[in-house]
Design an enzyme around this catalytic site. Structure first.
Site, PDB file in Angstrom:
ATOM      1  N   SER A 231     -60.249   6.322  76.191  1.00  0.00           N
ATOM      2  CA  SER A 231     -61.553   6.126  75.546  1.00  0.00           C
ATOM      3  C   SER A 231     -62.641   7.000  76.152  1.00  0.00           C
ATOM      4  O   SER A 231     -62.856   6.985  77.358  1.00  0.00           O
ATOM      5  CB  SER A 231     -61.994   4.664  75.696  1.00  0.00           C
ATOM      6  OG  SER A 231     -61.111   3.826  75.028  1.00  0.00           O
TER       7      SER A 231
ATOM      8  N   HIS B  11     -61.275   7.760  69.016  1.00  0.00           N
ATOM      9  CA  HIS B  11     -60.027   8.457  69.322  1.00  0.00           C
ATOM     10  C   HIS B  11     -59.797   9.476  68.211  1.00  0.00           C
ATOM     11  O   HIS B  11     -59.559   9.103  67.067  1.00  0.00           O
ATOM     12  CB  HIS B  11     -58.846   7.476  69.392  1.00  0.00           C
ATOM     13  CG  HIS B  11     -58.817   6.637  70.642  1.00  0.00           C
ATOM     14  ND1 HIS B  11     -57.764   6.641  71.525  1.00  0.00           N
ATOM     15  CD2 HIS B  11     -59.720   5.777  71.156  1.00  0.00           C
ATOM     16  CE1 HIS B  11     -58.020   5.820  72.534  1.00  0.00           C
ATOM     17  NE2 HIS B  11     -59.204   5.275  72.322  1.00  0.00           N
TER      18      HIS B  11
ATOM     19  N   HIS C  42     -52.007   2.088  70.517  1.00  0.00           N
ATOM     20  CA  HIS C  42     -52.005   0.825  71.269  1.00  0.00           C
ATOM     21  C   HIS C  42     -51.129  -0.196  70.562  1.00  0.00           C
ATOM     22  O   HIS C  42     -51.049  -0.230  69.339  1.00  0.00           O
ATOM     23  CB  HIS C  42     -53.432   0.249  71.372  1.00  0.00           C
ATOM     24  CG  HIS C  42     -54.435   1.178  71.967  1.00  0.00           C
ATOM     25  ND1 HIS C  42     -55.067   2.143  71.222  1.00  0.00           N
ATOM     26  CD2 HIS C  42     -54.914   1.277  73.235  1.00  0.00           C
ATOM     27  CE1 HIS C  42     -55.902   2.808  72.014  1.00  0.00           C
ATOM     28  NE2 HIS C  42     -55.831   2.313  73.232  1.00  0.00           N
TER      29      HIS C  42
ATOM     30  N   TYR D 119     -51.919  -3.231  70.294  1.00  0.00           N
ATOM     31  CA  TYR D 119     -52.779  -4.132  69.504  1.00  0.00           C
ATOM     32  C   TYR D 119     -53.096  -3.586  68.114  1.00  0.00           C
ATOM     33  O   TYR D 119     -53.568  -4.319  67.242  1.00  0.00           O
ATOM     34  CB  TYR D 119     -54.086  -4.479  70.257  1.00  0.00           C
ATOM     35  CG  TYR D 119     -55.052  -3.328  70.442  1.00  0.00           C
ATOM     36  CD1 TYR D 119     -55.797  -2.793  69.391  1.00  0.00           C
ATOM     37  CD2 TYR D 119     -55.243  -2.766  71.698  1.00  0.00           C
ATOM     38  CE1 TYR D 119     -56.668  -1.747  69.567  1.00  0.00           C
ATOM     39  CE2 TYR D 119     -56.121  -1.719  71.902  1.00  0.00           C
ATOM     40  CZ  TYR D 119     -56.830  -1.218  70.829  1.00  0.00           C
ATOM     41  OH  TYR D 119     -57.685  -0.165  71.020  1.00  0.00           O
ATOM     42  N   GLU D 120     -52.835  -2.299  67.894  1.00  0.00           N
ATOM     43  CA  GLU D 120     -53.052  -1.736  66.558  1.00  0.00           C
ATOM     44  C   GLU D 120     -51.939  -2.167  65.606  1.00  0.00           C
ATOM     45  O   GLU D 120     -51.993  -1.854  64.412  1.00  0.00           O
ATOM     46  CB  GLU D 120     -53.120  -0.207  66.624  1.00  0.00           C
ATOM     47  CG  GLU D 120     -54.340   0.325  67.360  1.00  0.00           C
ATOM     48  CD  GLU D 120     -54.299   1.837  67.528  1.00  0.00           C
ATOM     49  OE1 GLU D 120     -54.729   2.545  66.609  1.00  0.00           O
ATOM     50  OE2 GLU D 120     -53.823   2.303  68.587  1.00  0.00           O
TER      51      GLU D 120
ATOM     52  N   ALA E  54     -59.689   3.451  80.014  1.00  0.00           N
ATOM     53  CA  ALA E  54     -60.861   2.651  80.381  1.00  0.00           C
ATOM     54  C   ALA E  54     -60.343   1.236  80.622  1.00  0.00           C
ATOM     55  O   ALA E  54     -59.450   0.777  79.911  1.00  0.00           O
ATOM     56  CB  ALA E  54     -61.862   2.657  79.233  1.00  0.00           C
TER      57      ALA E  54
ATOM     58  N   MET F 135     -55.578  -2.359  77.984  1.00  0.00           N
ATOM     59  CA  MET F 135     -54.707  -2.625  76.833  1.00  0.00           C
ATOM     60  C   MET F 135     -53.769  -1.454  76.561  1.00  0.00           C
ATOM     61  O   MET F 135     -53.328  -1.259  75.421  1.00  0.00           O
ATOM     62  CB  MET F 135     -55.557  -2.909  75.598  1.00  0.00           C
ATOM     63  CG  MET F 135     -56.569  -4.035  75.782  1.00  0.00           C
ATOM     64  SD  MET F 135     -57.603  -4.232  74.326  1.00  0.00           S
ATOM     65  CE  MET F 135     -58.896  -5.325  74.967  1.00  0.00           C
ATOM     66  N   SER F 136     -53.476  -0.650  77.572  1.00  0.00           N
ATOM     67  CA  SER F 136     -52.660   0.547  77.324  1.00  0.00           C
ATOM     68  C   SER F 136     -51.873   0.924  78.571  1.00  0.00           C
ATOM     69  O   SER F 136     -51.639   0.091  79.442  1.00  0.00           O
ATOM     70  CB  SER F 136     -53.588   1.709  76.924  1.00  0.00           C
ATOM     71  OG  SER F 136     -54.395   2.099  78.017  1.00  0.00           O
TER      72      SER F 136
ATOM     73  N   ASN G 253     -66.245  -1.898  83.032  1.00  0.00           N
ATOM     74  CA  ASN G 253     -66.933  -3.201  83.027  1.00  0.00           C
ATOM     75  C   ASN G 253     -66.214  -4.107  84.008  1.00  0.00           C
ATOM     76  O   ASN G 253     -65.064  -3.846  84.347  1.00  0.00           O
ATOM     77  CB  ASN G 253     -66.867  -3.823  81.616  1.00  0.00           C
ATOM     78  CG  ASN G 253     -65.426  -3.949  81.136  1.00  0.00           C
ATOM     79  OD1 ASN G 253     -64.817  -2.955  80.697  1.00  0.00           O
ATOM     80  ND2 ASN G 253     -64.877  -5.135  81.236  1.00  0.00           N
TER      81      ASN G 253
ATOM     82  N   HIS H 135     -67.439  -3.798  73.416  1.00  0.00           N
ATOM     83  CA  HIS H 135     -66.923  -2.422  73.360  1.00  0.00           C
ATOM     84  C   HIS H 135     -68.023  -1.410  73.698  1.00  0.00           C
ATOM     85  O   HIS H 135     -67.764  -0.362  74.277  1.00  0.00           O
ATOM     86  CB  HIS H 135     -66.357  -2.174  71.958  1.00  0.00           C
ATOM     87  CG  HIS H 135     -65.640  -0.855  71.817  1.00  0.00           C
ATOM     88  ND1 HIS H 135     -64.565  -0.506  72.623  1.00  0.00           N
ATOM     89  CD2 HIS H 135     -65.845   0.195  70.987  1.00  0.00           C
ATOM     90  CE1 HIS H 135     -64.139   0.710  72.282  1.00  0.00           C
ATOM     91  NE2 HIS H 135     -64.903   1.156  71.300  1.00  0.00           N
TER      92      HIS H 135
END
Ligand code: HPA
Length: 272
Positions: A29, A60, A82, A84-85, A112, A210-211, A234, A246
């Site tokens: 990201s 992306h 990802h 989650y996609e 990130a 998440m990756s 964060n 986000h």
């Protein structure tokens, strides 16, 4: 389609357009424009690569770019896939397999992530020392791709010690220091709950995202040397008395982008 056939279809097209490469970089990201440093670059959108998934995440670019940097041939992914996609772990790791077909021996994975370690601060960069996953799935499940690696690959040192040392040395040369810690993957797309963050802190996580885990596993399966660098964008859920969003992730990623890019540049310049 047979997995090997799928990889070969994608790799044939990519190599016809981009040629070979020795170093691969997955840009997470906010880092996509680092590909702009490549000289004599050729590029191909993911949408033109047969059997490749599409990048659905805003920010992306969905482009594979290959060119020269410090006299080396480098291929960069502007945007990754990802879990989650809705993609399978085979989809998520397909680009790593294609990179291996291109000749990539060293993979740099970036992302990130949220800081779990209470000593961390947003904006810190972290060399990944090790990984674990809360997804319950592994990209190597299913028939083993013998052409790439063994059925039961060793994962006792996923992230190359020498590359980790090099990253710290490059940062020191540039006047800053890096954290080093364990990255834990959650499936997403929601951010974790405070209870999940407390749980993985007990389990040894320093950061969550998440990756990265599937790509690193596929790369090690194929025998690549892997370096992972995370941007702590964060503090993870429940640490601060504020919700996660986000925008905070992209804002922090943007703030440290130049530092992140110069670290990557320094590392690539010194790779043996
Ligand atoms: N959790 C998961 N993924 C993330 C985070 C987070 O806190 N920040 C950036 N990516």
């Amino acid at each position: 389609m047979d997995e090997m056939k799928r990889i070969n279809l994608a790799a044939d097209k990519v190599m016809a357009e981009l040629g070979h490469a020795e170093i691969g970089v997955i840009l997470g990201s906010g880092l996509g424009d680092f590909a702009g440093v490549l000289r004599n670059a050729a590029r191909i959108p993911y949408s033109e690569i047969p059997s490749f998934p599409r990048s659905t995440v805003p920010g992306h670019a969905g482009m594979l770019v290959c060119g020269e940097l410090h006299g080396r041939r480098v291929v960069m992914m502007q945007g990754r896939f990802h879990y989650y996609e809705g993609y399978s772990m085979k989809d998520v790791t397909l680009p790593v397999r294609v990179m291996q077909k291109m000749g990539v021996k060293t993979l740099i994975v970036t992302n990130a992530c949220g800081g779990v370690n209470l000593d961390y601060e947003p904006g810190d960069l972290m060399v990944i020392s090790d990984i674990f996953s809360m997804t319950g799935v592994n990209p190597l499940m299913g028939e083993n791709l013998d052409e790439f690696g063994p059925r039961f690959p060793d994962m006792s040192c996923v992230f190359d010690r020498e590359l980790r040392r090099l990253a710290h040395a490059c940062a020191a040369e540039q006047g800053f220091s890096l954290r080093e810690g364990v990255y834990c993957q959650f499936p997403g797309p929601c951010y974790e709950t405070p209870a999940e963050i407390r749980m993985v802190r007990i389990l040894g996580a320093d950061a969550v995202g998440m990756s990265t885990v599937p790509e690193a596993i596929a790369a090690r399966h194929g025998g690549m040397r892997v370096l992972g660098v995370s941007c702590i964008t964060n503090m993870a859920a429940g640490i601060l008395d504020q919700p996660l969003c986000h925008e905070e992730v992209t804002e922090t990623a943007g703030r440290v982008k130049e530092k992140f890019k110069s670290l990557l540049d320094g590392v690539i310049a010194k790779l043996d």
